[in-house]
Every structure is written in structure tokens, then in C-alpha cells.
Design a protein around this motif. Structure first.
Motif, mmCIF file in Angstrom:
data_model
loop_
_atom_site.group_PDB
_atom_site.id
_atom_site.type_symbol
_atom_site.label_atom_id
_atom_site.label_comp_id
_atom_site.label_asym_id
_atom_site.label_seq_id
_atom_site.Cartn_x
_atom_site.Cartn_y
_atom_site.Cartn_z
ATOM 1 N N VAL A 123 -25.059 -31.148 30.929
ATOM 2 C CA VAL A 123 -25.599 -30.074 31.764
ATOM 3 C C VAL A 123 -25.020 -30.145 33.165
ATOM 4 C CG1 VAL A 123 -27.699 -29.226 32.869
ATOM 5 C CG2 VAL A 123 -27.733 -29.793 30.437
ATOM 6 N N GLU A 124 -24.921 -31.351 33.733
ATOM 7 C CA GLU A 124 -24.344 -31.491 35.076
ATOM 8 C C GLU A 124 -22.900 -31.011 35.112
ATOM 9 O OE1 GLU A 124 -25.831 -32.272 37.887
ATOM 10 O OE2 GLU A 124 -27.757 -32.576 36.891
ATOM 11 N N TRP A 125 -22.136 -31.356 34.085
ATOM 12 C CA TRP A 125 -20.740 -30.897 34.032
ATOM 13 C C TRP A 125 -20.667 -29.381 33.921
ATOM 14 C CZ3 TRP A 125 -16.960 -33.630 35.735
ATOM 15 C CH2 TRP A 125 -16.925 -35.010 35.595
ATOM 16 N N ALA A 126 -21.512 -28.820 33.062
ATOM 17 C CA ALA A 126 -21.485 -27.365 32.866
ATOM 18 C C ALA A 126 -21.901 -26.628 34.138
ATOM 19 C CB ALA A 126 -22.387 -26.978 31.702
ATOM 20 N N LYS A 127 -22.876 -27.165 34.849
ATOM 21 C CA LYS A 127 -23.307 -26.543 36.110
ATOM 22 C C LYS A 127 -22.158 -26.475 37.114
ATOM 23 C CE LYS A 127 -28.269 -27.687 36.063
ATOM 24 N NZ LYS A 127 -29.327 -28.519 36.709
ATOM 25 N N ALA A 128 -21.267 -27.467 37.047
ATOM 26 C CA ALA A 128 -20.134 -27.515 37.972
ATOM 27 C C ALA A 128 -18.943 -26.711 37.460
ATOM 28 C CB ALA A 128 -19.718 -28.961 38.209
ATOM 29 N N GLY A 129 -19.095 -26.097 36.277
ATOM 30 C CA GLY A 129 -18.032 -25.245 35.755
ATOM 31 C C GLY A 129 -17.077 -25.924 34.813
ATOM 32 N N TYR A 130 -17.424 -27.128 34.314
ATOM 33 C CA TYR A 130 -16.544 -27.863 33.409
ATOM 34 C C TYR A 130 -17.062 -27.779 31.969
ATOM 35 C CZ TYR A 130 -14.367 -29.768 37.589
ATOM 36 O OH TYR A 130 -13.712 -29.888 38.787
ATOM 37 N N LEU A 131 -16.164 -27.993 31.022
ATOM 38 C CA LEU A 131 -16.472 -27.864 29.605
ATOM 39 C C LEU A 131 -16.857 -29.228 29.038
ATOM 40 C CD1 LEU A 131 -16.397 -26.074 27.004
ATOM 41 C CD2 LEU A 131 -14.000 -26.784 26.755
ATOM 42 N N PRO A 132 -18.131 -29.471 28.749
ATOM 43 C CA PRO A 132 -18.526 -30.774 28.205
ATOM 44 C C PRO A 132 -18.185 -30.874 26.723
ATOM 45 C CG PRO A 132 -20.451 -29.361 28.417
ATOM 46 C CD PRO A 132 -19.300 -28.583 28.977
ATOM 47 N N SER A 133 -17.860 -32.092 26.282
ATOM 48 C CA SER A 133 -17.595 -32.300 24.858
ATOM 49 C C SER A 133 -18.886 -32.505 24.081
ATOM 50 C CB SER A 133 -16.673 -33.499 24.654
ATOM 51 O OG SER A 133 -17.189 -34.650 25.288
ATOM 52 N N THR A 134 -19.930 -33.006 24.755
ATOM 53 C CA THR A 134 -21.247 -33.133 24.130
ATOM 54 C C THR A 134 -21.926 -31.771 24.096
ATOM 55 O OG1 THR A 134 -21.533 -35.435 24.814
ATOM 56 C CG2 THR A 134 -23.536 -34.163 24.395
ATOM 57 N N LYS A 135 -22.589 -31.496 23.001
ATOM 58 C CA LYS A 135 -23.284 -30.216 22.851
ATOM 59 C C LYS A 135 -24.345 -30.053 23.937
ATOM 60 C CE LYS A 135 -22.834 -30.397 17.794
ATOM 61 N NZ LYS A 135 -23.589 -30.520 16.516
ATOM 62 N N LEU A 136 -24.401 -28.874 24.521
ATOM 63 C CA LEU A 136 -25.432 -28.583 25.512
ATOM 64 C C LEU A 136 -26.780 -28.391 24.828
ATOM 65 C CD1 LEU A 136 -23.429 -26.062 27.709
ATOM 66 C CD2 LEU A 136 -24.306 -28.279 28.469
ATOM 67 N N PRO A 137 -27.863 -28.825 25.447
ATOM 68 C CA PRO A 137 -29.185 -28.591 24.861
ATOM 69 C C PRO A 137 -29.449 -27.094 24.690
ATOM 70 C CG PRO A 137 -29.304 -30.137 26.704
ATOM 71 C CD PRO A 137 -27.933 -29.559 26.723
#
Length: 446
Positions: free
Chosen positions: A358-372
Motif C-alpha cells: 500500500v505504501e508503494w502504491a500510494k507513492a505511485g509504484y507498482l508493488p509485486s505483492t497483491k494489494l488488499p
């Protein structure tokens, strides 16, 4: 440049931080294993871009708040610095306990074979990491004791998904009379020609540092491969055989050389670093840039910039896109006792947790772990585009490979010879022939 970040908290400061963050810390899925007594945890990572640094510093602070007796000693390195120094430092006994390490034969493969990395399979099972990331992604971190890639024990897990795709500046393209969207590779070629005819730079390129030319070469070549016919590329990258000397690789090299000869890149691109070329692109100085999703945070500065997979030629239904995941979190052999190993495993678990995603996604990055499912994130347009592409690539088994993973010396071979190709001193056939010679030597050494 090396930047060491020491994050020390006094006992009183820690007590205040813990009290202030107790409620939030309870929500974090961080194991406290190994933190019963004060411990230093030396960590190296390659998060050096401004947006990445902000995220990783937040995550480290969160981890320390939940582990008040742990002192994370974070060392920040660039990707190239990490590759240059990591193996030597761990071998000498003064490197990190937790580190990022590039996948492939040169780095992770060599270190796993020499016993400098520890398998993460116990922590994969303990924390349920297979529920967060697909097996095909984790396979990129697997090595056998005798050096087989893609199988065996798992030595890493990554925080970010990566796609090497096509950034494009909508305004520059429209000013040149290009119609969007680009649906085929032929559309892309035509768009480049129109931008050049309009007096603008079609493709942002800098080859003095970083690897933009490699990404352009691999991105074009793999976009011509349908996912249903990927086995030859898989065999090549995993060291099972195959050849670099394919028509697709030669034709892609010829196209890059043609663009260099005809002025489709920045003037003086051989003296421009990749990062500087990216900044010129963000400033609107080119129509296209082929690079990865790790630049999403930087690209937010220009709302005209969008992201897409490199389009396929007609007849290719599910083209491969270079990518996968960023360099993996790993535990080095400097974790000498079980408490240290468990603390390192706990740190990595948080770095690939849904909360971290979630922190990565908030900053505009694509996380490899599924978002909740209940994550409330105001995604940037770029991240929405990236998430959609990531979902499609996973669904169609169309995530390709970084070509330098194919041998321990392939990245150097490509970097050393790319200037010769782009300056016209090597033919495309000669350039690809050098990559094949490197690969053949590696197979023979096995």
C-alpha cells in the motif's frame, strides 16, 4: 554515490515513538521473532530515486516502531554500485545481513552457489509468501546447488513488480500529428517517423550510464514473441540452451543502429547518462522512452506522460514484455545465528507485506505483492495503467526476462559492445554474435 543512512533512536525516543504508534503497529503484520534483545540489522538496498527513498524510509521507521530493540542500519546504493560491491563485502565479512540482490547468474546465482546467500524457503512457508506473489515470479529467485536457474531453493523475494514498457508524451505526439492509441508495432514505427519529421526527438536515449539501450533492444525483441512460444527465451535465460542469434534479435539490433544513424535519439546520446535522458524526457524533450515502472514516481511531474506495453506486430496476440520484479530481498551468510536469521526474515516479511504494498502504491509504484481488496488508494493515472498491464501480463504468462540474467558476464558484454553497435562500428550480426559467444562460454563452463 554511496549514501549510508544510520537510524538510531535513544531509549527515550523509542519509548515515545512506540507509545505514539502502538495502535498502528498492532495493525502491521510484522513478526517480532528474533527481537527479544537489542540487535543491529545491517541492510543494503538499491532504492536511490527520491520517491523510492521516501517510501523505504517510512517502512524502516514502521519496522523499528514495531521492533523497539532493533536498530536498522540502512545503506543506500545505486543498482550498479550494489552489483559491484555486494559479493565482495559479504565474502569479506563486513557486508549486510539483509540485502537487495539482482537475480540472474552474475549476482544471485553466483552468491547462492558460493553459500553467500541463505535459502528463504522456511520463511516463505512461515509467512505464506506464496499467497502474496505467484510461483512464476518466485521462480526467478531459485537456484540449485549445481547452478541451475529457475528451480531449486528460493533465495529472494521482491517488493516491486517491474515492466519495461513504452512511456509516451501525449502532447509531443499530438503536436507531431500522431493518432493515439498505438495499437501495433507498425503504429509505433510510424509515430517515430512523424515525430522526427516534425523536428522533435522520437526516442529519449542516453548510454553513458544505466541501461536504456539494453531495455530498448530487449523490449522490441520480446514484443515480437507470443507468450505461447516463449519456451526458447525461457531456455536461453535459465541457461538450458538456445541461441542469441535469432532473426528477431538481429533485426532489433539493426533497428536501434538505424535510429542512431538517422538521428532518432538525443544529439550526443553516447555522452548522456540514462537518468539524465529520463529527466529530459520528463521535461518534454522526446516522444518516447523505453524503460521500467521504477520511474513511475519521477514521471508524475509531467501529466502528459503515459505508459503502455511495447505494441506487438500484427499476428502476435500476447506479446512478451521485459520485466518481472525488482532486485530481491535476500539474507546473506552473515546471519550467523538463528535469532539473526529470524530477525532478517521478519524484516523481509514486512518489506513484502500488504501494508508495504500500500505504501508503494500510494507513492505511485507498482508493488509485486497483491494489494488488499479494501485498500483505499488514489492511484495516479500511470499506476492505473501499470496495474492493468501487470494484471494482463500475469494472466497471459507474458512477463518476459531481463537478457543480462542469461550469464554472469552478459550485462558487461552488452554494455561494452552496445556503443560499437550504435556508432556503426559493429554490424548487428557481429553485435549479436558477441552475445552468443558470451553465452556459449557460460554454458561450456557449467
Amino acid at each position: 554515490m554511496l549514501q549510508t543512512v544510520r537510524m538510531h533512536l535513544s531509549a527515550a525516543t523509542r519509548r515515545r515513538a512506540l507509545a505514539a504508534t502502538a495502535t498502528a503497529a498492532m495493525a502491521l503484520s510484522i513478526s517480532c521473532a528474533g527481537s527479544a534483545s537489542a540487535a543491529d540489522l545491517p541492510v543494503w538496498d538499491d532504492y536511490s530515486y527520491e520517491g523510492q527513498v521516501a517510501v523505504i524510509e517510512t517502512l524502516v521507521k514502521n519496522f523499528e516502531a514495531a521492533h523497539p530493540d532493533v536498530d536498522v542500519q540502512r545503506t543506500q546504493r545505486t543498482f550498479d554500485d550494489l552489483a559491484l560491491t555486494l559479493k565482495l563485502a559479504v565474502s569479506a565479512g563486513d557486508g549486510p545481513v539483509v540485502t537487495k540482490v539482482n537475480q540472474g547468474a552474475k549476482d544471485m546465482g553466483a552468491m547462492a552457489k558460493e553459500g553467500l546467500l541463505l535459502p528463504l524457503d522456511p520463511y516463505i512457508q512461515k509467512y505464506g509468501w506464496t499467497e502474496r506473489q505467484s510461483d512464476s515470479i518466485l521462480a526467478r529467485d531459485r537456484w540449485t546447488k549445481d547452478g541451475k536457474f529457475g528451480t531449486g531453493e528460493t533465495y529472494g523475494i521482491s517488493s516491486l513488480g517491474e515492466i519495461v514498457g513504452l512511456y509516451y508524451n501525449e502532447k509531443v505526439l499530438k503536436d507531431a500529428g500522431v493518432s493515439l492509441p498505438l495499437k501495433t508495432f507498425e503504429d509505433f514505427l510510424e509515430a517515430c517517423d512523424k515525430v522526427k519529421a516534425a523536428g522533435a526527438t522520437p526516442i529519449a536515449m542516453g548510454t553513458a550510464k544505466q541501461h536504456l539501450a539494453l531495455h530498448l533492444l530487449a523490449g522490441i525483441s520480446q514484443a515480437h514473441i507470443d507468450a505461447s512460444k516463449r519456451s526458447e527465451l525461457d531456455d536461453l535465460i535459465y541457461g538450458r540452451g538456445g541461441s542469441w542469434q535469432t532473426p528477431g534479435n538481429v533485426e532489433s539490433a539493426a533497428l536501434l543502429q538505424k535510429w542512431a544513424e538517422e538521428g532518432y535519439y538525443f544529439d550526443g546520446f553516447q555522452g548522456i547518462s540514462g537518468d539524465d535522458a529520463v529527466q529530459l524526457f520528463i521535461a518534454g524533450q522526446a516522444a518516447f522512452l523505453t524503460s521500467g515502472t521504477w520511474y513511475f514516481g519521477d514521471m508524475k511531474a509531467n501529466p502528459d506522460i503515459h505508459f503502455m506495453a511495447i505494441p506487438a506486430p500484427k499476428g502476435v496476440e500476447h506479446p512478451l514484455s521485459v520485466g518481472g520484479v525488482d532486485p530481491a530481498w535476500a539474507i546473506t551468510a552473515l546471519a550467523k545465528d538463528q535469532a539473526t536469521k529470524d530477525l532478517a526474515g521478519s524484516y523481509i516479511d514486512y518489506m513484502v507485506s500488504p501494508e508495504a504494498a500500500v505504501e508503494w502504491a500510494k507513492a505511485g509504484y507498482l508493488p509485486s505483492t497483491k494489494l488488499p481488496d479494501d485498500a483505499n488508494i488514489d492511484m495516479t493515472p500511470l499506476l492505473k495503467e501499470g496495474v492493468a498491464i501487470w494484471k494482463s501480463l500475469n494472466a497471459n504468462d507474458a512477463i518476459g526476462h531481463y537478457p543480462d540474467w542469461s550469464s554472469p558476464t552478459m550485462l558487461k558484454t552488452i554494455d561494452d559492445n552496445m556503443p560499437l553497435l550504435l556508432s556503426g562500428r559493429d554490424t548487428p550480426e557481429a553485435f549479436i554474435g558477441k552475445l552468443q559467444a558470451d553465452y556459449a562460454a557460460y554454458l561450456a563452463s557449467k
